[in-house]
Design a protein around this motif. Structure first.
Motif, PDB file in Angstrom:
ATOM      1  N   ALA A   6       4.807 -23.810  64.951  1.00  0.00           N
ATOM      2  CA  ALA A   6       5.739 -24.243  65.956  1.00  0.00           C
ATOM      3  C   ALA A   6       6.758 -25.109  65.250  1.00  0.00           C
ATOM      4  O   ALA A   6       6.468 -25.784  64.176  1.00  0.00           O
ATOM      5  CB  ALA A   6       4.908 -25.254  66.832  1.00  0.00           C
ATOM      6  N   VAL A 108       2.417 -28.989  70.551  1.00  0.00           N
ATOM      7  CA  VAL A 108       2.995 -27.596  71.079  1.00  0.00           C
ATOM      8  C   VAL A 108       2.152 -26.507  70.322  1.00  0.00           C
ATOM      9  O   VAL A 108       1.783 -25.369  71.185  1.00  0.00           O
ATOM     10  CB  VAL A 108       4.451 -27.547  70.913  1.00  0.00           C
ATOM     11  N   ASN A 111      -1.382 -26.370  71.798  1.00  0.00           N
ATOM     12  CA  ASN A 111      -1.330 -25.741  73.422  1.00  0.00           C
ATOM     13  C   ASN A 111      -1.169 -24.366  73.410  1.00  0.00           C
ATOM     14  O   ASN A 111      -1.742 -23.818  74.417  1.00  0.00           O
ATOM     15  CB  ASN A 111      -0.228 -26.506  74.086  1.00  0.00           C
ATOM     16  N   GLU A 112      -0.416 -23.648  72.333  1.00  0.00           N
ATOM     17  CA  GLU A 112      -0.125 -22.362  72.574  1.00  0.00           C
ATOM     18  C   GLU A 112      -1.294 -21.643  72.239  1.00  0.00           C
ATOM     19  O   GLU A 112      -1.631 -20.778  72.668  1.00  0.00           O
ATOM     20  CB  GLU A 112       1.077 -21.980  71.626  1.00  0.00           C
ATOM     21  N   ALA A 116      -1.723 -21.984  76.462  1.00  0.00           N
ATOM     22  CA  ALA A 116      -0.629 -22.824  77.015  1.00  0.00           C
ATOM     23  C   ALA A 116      -1.239 -23.290  78.362  1.00  0.00           C
ATOM     24  O   ALA A 116      -0.814 -23.198  79.334  1.00  0.00           O
ATOM     25  CB  ALA A 116       0.386 -21.996  77.360  1.00  0.00           C
ATOM     26  N   SER A 119       1.636 -27.765  80.712  1.00  0.00           N
ATOM     27  CA  SER A 119       3.093 -27.477  80.690  1.00  0.00           C
ATOM     28  C   SER A 119       3.674 -28.299  79.591  1.00  0.00           C
ATOM     29  O   SER A 119       2.963 -29.613  79.433  1.00  0.00           O
ATOM     30  CB  SER A 119       3.876 -27.930  82.089  1.00  0.00           C
ATOM     31  N   ARG A 120       4.978 -28.274  79.132  1.00  0.00           N
ATOM     32  CA  ARG A 120       5.600 -29.079  78.334  1.00  0.00           C
ATOM     33  C   ARG A 120       5.740 -30.652  78.940  1.00  0.00           C
ATOM     34  O   ARG A 120       5.478 -31.585  78.225  1.00  0.00           O
ATOM     35  CB  ARG A 120       7.128 -28.785  78.239  1.00  0.00           C
ATOM     36  N   LEU A 123       2.234 -32.384  78.260  1.00  0.00           N
ATOM     37  CA  LEU A 123       2.073 -32.509  76.979  1.00  0.00           C
ATOM     38  C   LEU A 123       2.581 -33.777  76.478  1.00  0.00           C
ATOM     39  O   LEU A 123       2.176 -34.468  75.639  1.00  0.00           O
ATOM     40  CB  LEU A 123       2.647 -31.247  76.039  1.00  0.00           C
ATOM     41  N   ILE A 308       8.307 -22.025  69.481  1.00  0.00           N
ATOM     42  CA  ILE A 308       7.012 -21.234  68.964  1.00  0.00           C
ATOM     43  C   ILE A 308       7.663 -20.334  67.866  1.00  0.00           C
ATOM     44  O   ILE A 308       8.610 -19.653  68.242  1.00  0.00           O
ATOM     45  CB  ILE A 308       6.307 -20.601  69.780  1.00  0.00           C
ATOM     46  N   LYS A 311       3.395 -16.164  66.177  1.00  0.00           N
ATOM     47  CA  LYS A 311       2.206 -16.206  66.677  1.00  0.00           C
ATOM     48  C   LYS A 311       1.290 -14.839  66.062  1.00  0.00           C
ATOM     49  O   LYS A 311       2.032 -13.827  66.215  1.00  0.00           O
ATOM     50  CB  LYS A 311       1.877 -16.048  68.092  1.00  0.00           C
TER      51      LYS A 311
END
Ligand code: HSE
Length: 313
Positions: A6, A108, A111-112, A116, A119-120, A123, A308, A311
């Motif tokens: 990220a 971030v 969380n991913e 997830a 939410s943003r 966070l 991001i 992944k």
């Protein structure tokens, strides 16, 4: 997912009159965090690059991993295990939201990796804990814009009430980082606790004016409102040639110029790409005349915030 990479961008906090309540992100530079899932529980720092060995390598002491520990605790996942690499692409103590970008990229990425769950917006309090570790104060005017993008206003800290406002499409930022270092903790320590009624009135007028000017794309109002009568007069003494650099930016088309975050970086806002470059060259020349080297970043207001990059399953 087993691997996430990220990116979180640098930010300009305060934006002249909005100490601790205004901030926006720029496109580049920014920090990158890579994270790998591992079978054993616990967070391990695998590698940190670009910090000249200065940041703590112990997970409980590093802002990026502390933020992750808080998130895992909140989710009841203290058995989760991962390895983390942090790649710093901006100097520490630069006023460019360096610690915030690292913390945001970290939270971030994690969380991913976890699918997830938050939410943003959710966070944000976790990223703010990174600021507490790095500077002793959990301010949100760097982590907010780095996480969410756009021009961020923090109406209240208790409870947290944060939103973004639209900015004119032709508004650009010059960020000039002189090759000196200012610790945010020190730059906060020198501020006075009391503010006069006269200065409060002036600052409130400018805060209202800057919000309205940005939302109405009124460049004259933006320019008149980029005035800080409370913080800048105190902190500017820490930046050599501050007045001259500011004058150079304004004489070269900038709408306004002030300290970026707690400094020493200085930022200017301009209408159009030509002005933003002209202001930046003049600011750098002014530092150079007294032998201070600097780096320059020209950018639109970053509307996306952290992203991001990669992944793998
Ligand atoms: N609002 C914070 C301060 C930002 O000025 O101390 C620090 O980057």
């Amino acid at each position: 997912m087993n691997y996430i990479k990220a990116f979180a961008p640098a930010t300009v906090a305060n934006v002249a009159c909005g100490f601790d309540i205004f901030g926006f992100a720029i496109e580049e530079p920014g920090d990158t965090v890579e994270i790998w899932r591992r079978d054993e529980p616990g967070i391990v720092i695998k590698e940190i690059t670009g910090d000249e060995g200065r940041l703590p390598r112990i997970a409980e002491k590093n802002a990026v991993t502390v933020v992750m520990i808080h998130l895992l605790k909140h989710l009841g996942m203290t058995d989760f295990g991962c390895e983390v690499a942090l790649h710093k692409n901006m100097p520490l103590g630069s006023g460019m939201g360096s610690s915030a970008a690292s913390a945001v990229a970290g939270v971030v990425a994690l969380n991913e990796l976890l699918g997830a769950p938050l939410s943003r917006q959710e966070l944000l309090p976790f990223a703010m804990e990174g600021e507490r570790i790095a500077s002793g104060s959990a301010h949100a005017d760097n982590v907010g814009p780095s996480l969410l993008g756009g021009f961020v206003v923090i109406r209240s800290y208790t409870p947290l009430d944060i939103f973004t406002i639209p900015v004119p499409t032709d508004l650009y930022c010059t960020l000039v980082h002189p090759d000196i270092e200012i610790n945010t903790k020190d730059a906060r320590y020198i501020l006075r606790d009391e503010v006069s009624l006269k200065n409060t009135i002036a600052q409130m007028g400018n805060v209202a004016g800057l919000v309205a000017g940005l939302m109405k794309a009124d460049y004259g109002l933006i320019s008149r409102s980029m005035v800080d009568v409370i913080i800048e007069p105190v902190r500017s003494i820490l930046i050599p040639e501050f007045k001259e650099v500011k004058r150079a930016a304004i004489e070269n088309g900038a709408l306004g110029c002030s300290i970026s975050g707690s400094g020493p970086s200085m930022f200017a806002l301009s209408q159009g790409m030509d002005n933003v470059r002209k202001a930046g060259i003049a600011m750098q020349d002014t530092f150079a005349r007294v032998g201070i080297e600097s780096s320059m970043h020209l950018s639109a207001i970053n509307q996306g915030g952290a992203t991001i990059l990669e992944k793998k399953g």
